[in-house]
Scaffold this motif. Sequence first.
Motif, PDB file in Angstrom:
ATOM      1  N   MET A   1      14.620  73.945   4.142  1.00  0.00           N
ATOM      2  CA  MET A   1      14.210  74.331   2.804  1.00  0.00           C
ATOM      3  C   MET A   1      13.022  75.287   2.922  1.00  0.00           C
ATOM      4  SD  MET A   1      13.045  71.974  -0.444  1.00  0.00           S
ATOM      5  CE  MET A   1      14.527  71.033  -0.312  1.00  0.00           C
ATOM      6  N   GLU A   2      13.007  76.282   2.083  1.00  0.00           N
ATOM      7  CA  GLU A   2      11.923  77.255   2.056  1.00  0.00           C
ATOM      8  C   GLU A   2      10.594  76.568   1.758  1.00  0.00           C
ATOM      9  OE1 GLU A   2      10.677  81.020  -0.717  1.00  0.00           O
ATOM     10  OE2 GLU A   2      12.795  80.597  -0.430  1.00  0.00           O
ATOM     11  N   LYS A   3       9.558  76.934   2.513  1.00  0.00           N
ATOM     12  CA  LYS A   3       8.264  76.269   2.377  1.00  0.00           C
ATOM     13  C   LYS A   3       7.452  76.805   1.204  1.00  0.00           C
ATOM     14  CE  LYS A   3       8.814  73.632   5.873  1.00  0.00           C
ATOM     15  NZ  LYS A   3       9.560  72.474   5.643  1.00  0.00           N
ATOM     16  N   GLU A   4       7.560  78.105   0.937  1.00  0.00           N
ATOM     17  CA  GLU A   4       6.789  78.686  -0.160  1.00  0.00           C
ATOM     18  C   GLU A   4       7.733  79.347  -1.151  1.00  0.00           C
ATOM     19  OE1 GLU A   4       3.022  80.845   0.317  1.00  0.00           O
ATOM     20  OE2 GLU A   4       3.315  80.492   2.466  1.00  0.00           O
ATOM     21  N   VAL A   5       7.474  79.137  -2.399  1.00  0.00           N
ATOM     22  CA  VAL A   5       8.206  79.832  -3.452  1.00  0.00           C
ATOM     23  C   VAL A   5       7.180  80.362  -4.441  1.00  0.00           C
ATOM     24  CG1 VAL A   5      10.308  78.451  -3.251  1.00  0.00           C
ATOM     25  CG2 VAL A   5       8.540  77.746  -4.834  1.00  0.00           C
ATOM     26  N   GLN A   6       7.553  81.420  -5.099  1.00  0.00           N
ATOM     27  CA  GLN A   6       6.677  81.968  -6.127  1.00  0.00           C
ATOM     28  C   GLN A   6       6.729  81.065  -7.355  1.00  0.00           C
ATOM     29  OE1 GLN A   6       4.803  84.124  -4.261  1.00  0.00           O
ATOM     30  NE2 GLN A   6       4.679  85.224  -6.171  1.00  0.00           N
ATOM     31  N   THR A   7       5.571  80.743  -7.859  1.00  0.00           N
ATOM     32  CA  THR A   7       5.488  79.975  -9.095  1.00  0.00           C
ATOM     33  C   THR A   7       4.737  80.804 -10.117  1.00  0.00           C
ATOM     34  OG1 THR A   7       3.521  78.848  -8.219  1.00  0.00           O
ATOM     35  CG2 THR A   7       5.619  77.680  -8.027  1.00  0.00           C
ATOM     36  N   THR A   8       5.015  80.526 -11.376  1.00  0.00           N
ATOM     37  CA  THR A   8       4.375  81.270 -12.458  1.00  0.00           C
ATOM     38  C   THR A   8       2.964  80.765 -12.696  1.00  0.00           C
ATOM     39  OG1 THR A   8       5.106  79.761 -14.196  1.00  0.00           O
ATOM     40  CG2 THR A   8       6.636  81.550 -13.571  1.00  0.00           C
ATOM     41  N   ARG A   9       2.229  81.513 -13.468  1.00  0.00           N
ATOM     42  CA  ARG A   9       0.876  81.092 -13.841  1.00  0.00           C
ATOM     43  C   ARG A   9       0.925  79.753 -14.587  1.00  0.00           C
ATOM     44  NH1 ARG A   9      -3.269  85.212 -16.033  1.00  0.00           N
ATOM     45  NH2 ARG A   9      -3.900  85.050 -13.887  1.00  0.00           N
TER      46      ARG A   9
ATOM     47  N   LEU B   1       8.232  68.257  -9.663  1.00  0.00           N
ATOM     48  CA  LEU B   1       9.226  69.145  -9.055  1.00  0.00           C
ATOM     49  C   LEU B   1       9.134  70.566  -9.590  1.00  0.00           C
ATOM     50  CD1 LEU B   1      12.285  66.736  -8.976  1.00  0.00           C
ATOM     51  CD2 LEU B   1      10.794  67.382  -7.070  1.00  0.00           C
ATOM     52  N   TRP B   2       8.913  70.702 -10.885  1.00  0.00           N
ATOM     53  CA  TRP B   2       8.836  72.027 -11.508  1.00  0.00           C
ATOM     54  C   TRP B   2       7.547  72.747 -11.123  1.00  0.00           C
ATOM     55  CZ3 TRP B   2       5.307  73.410 -15.475  1.00  0.00           C
ATOM     56  CH2 TRP B   2       5.488  74.705 -15.969  1.00  0.00           C
ATOM     57  N   SER B   3       6.409  72.073 -11.268  1.00  0.00           N
ATOM     58  CA  SER B   3       5.123  72.756 -11.063  1.00  0.00           C
ATOM     59  C   SER B   3       4.886  73.143  -9.610  1.00  0.00           C
ATOM     60  CB  SER B   3       3.969  71.894 -11.588  1.00  0.00           C
ATOM     61  OG  SER B   3       3.783  70.746 -10.789  1.00  0.00           O
ATOM     62  N   ALA B   4       5.450  72.404  -8.660  1.00  0.00           N
ATOM     63  CA  ALA B   4       5.287  72.719  -7.242  1.00  0.00           C
ATOM     64  C   ALA B   4       6.315  73.740  -6.754  1.00  0.00           C
ATOM     65  CB  ALA B   4       5.380  71.444  -6.405  1.00  0.00           C
ATOM     66  N   GLY B   5       7.278  74.070  -7.598  1.00  0.00           N
ATOM     67  CA  GLY B   5       8.328  74.987  -7.196  1.00  0.00           C
ATOM     68  C   GLY B   5       9.423  74.314  -6.393  1.00  0.00           C
ATOM     69  N   SER B   6       9.389  73.000  -6.308  1.00  0.00           N
ATOM     70  CA  SER B   6      10.374  72.249  -5.515  1.00  0.00           C
ATOM     71  C   SER B   6      11.771  72.403  -6.086  1.00  0.00           C
ATOM     72  CB  SER B   6       9.986  70.768  -5.467  1.00  0.00           C
ATOM     73  OG  SER B   6       8.655  70.619  -5.059  1.00  0.00           O
ATOM     74  N   TRP B   7      11.863  72.340  -7.390  1.00  0.00           N
ATOM     75  CA  TRP B   7      13.166  72.460  -8.054  1.00  0.00           C
ATOM     76  C   TRP B   7      13.753  73.835  -7.791  1.00  0.00           C
ATOM     77  CZ3 TRP B   7      15.574  68.409  -9.992  1.00  0.00           C
ATOM     78  CH2 TRP B   7      16.687  68.607 -10.797  1.00  0.00           C
ATOM     79  N   LYS B   8      12.918  74.864  -7.919  1.00  0.00           N
ATOM     80  CA  LYS B   8      13.348  76.248  -7.704  1.00  0.00           C
ATOM     81  C   LYS B   8      13.803  76.444  -6.257  1.00  0.00           C
ATOM     82  CE  LYS B   8      11.634  80.941  -8.424  1.00  0.00           C
ATOM     83  NZ  LYS B   8      10.450  81.709  -8.839  1.00  0.00           N
ATOM     84  N   ALA B   9      13.054  75.905  -5.316  1.00  0.00           N
ATOM     85  CA  ALA B   9      13.413  76.014  -3.901  1.00  0.00           C
ATOM     86  C   ALA B   9      14.734  75.323  -3.615  1.00  0.00           C
ATOM     87  CB  ALA B   9      12.305  75.429  -3.023  1.00  0.00           C
ATOM     88  N   TRP B  10      14.940  74.161  -4.224  1.00  0.00           N
ATOM     89  CA  TRP B  10      16.196  73.431  -4.033  1.00  0.00           C
ATOM     90  C   TRP B  10      17.366  74.231  -4.599  1.00  0.00           C
ATOM     91  CZ3 TRP B  10      19.590  71.098  -7.605  1.00  0.00           C
ATOM     92  CH2 TRP B  10      20.584  70.316  -7.014  1.00  0.00           C
TER      93      TRP B  10
END
Length: 140
Positions: free
Chosen positions: A1-9, A127-136
Amino acid sequence: MEKEVQTTRVQNIFRILLAIFMIYAGVSHLTFNRMDFQAQVPDWVPLSKDLVVVLSGIVEIMLGLALLFWKKQRVNVGWALALFFVLVYPGNISQYLEGRDAFGALDSDRARLIRLFFQPILIAWALWSAGSWKAWKKTR
């Protein structure tokens, strides 16, 4: 799984708020709310209620700090925090079923029942705020 994802402000603001909440909750486990948190530990847990509260408080502080500062593992921290919320949920259910009061506000069956509906929100928030959902979703 990708370690870093872009998250919004907005995600970052909510991630920081959740991290602060976790650190505060962890400190309160170890200090002024220690007895109240013991009301959530089900009787079937084979450890002392105080030990469970202390250990969960330490885990909450660690997860909060990781959510704030461990950028390269933020996705995994989001999953770990969501798992933590799942693992403590039986305590919330037990508190409701056994009618145990806590925190001044959880003094009725209605209040304890309403509280049960917030745990899925906390899971989604982590999951949303950490970008976990997006990475998944990217891996699918």
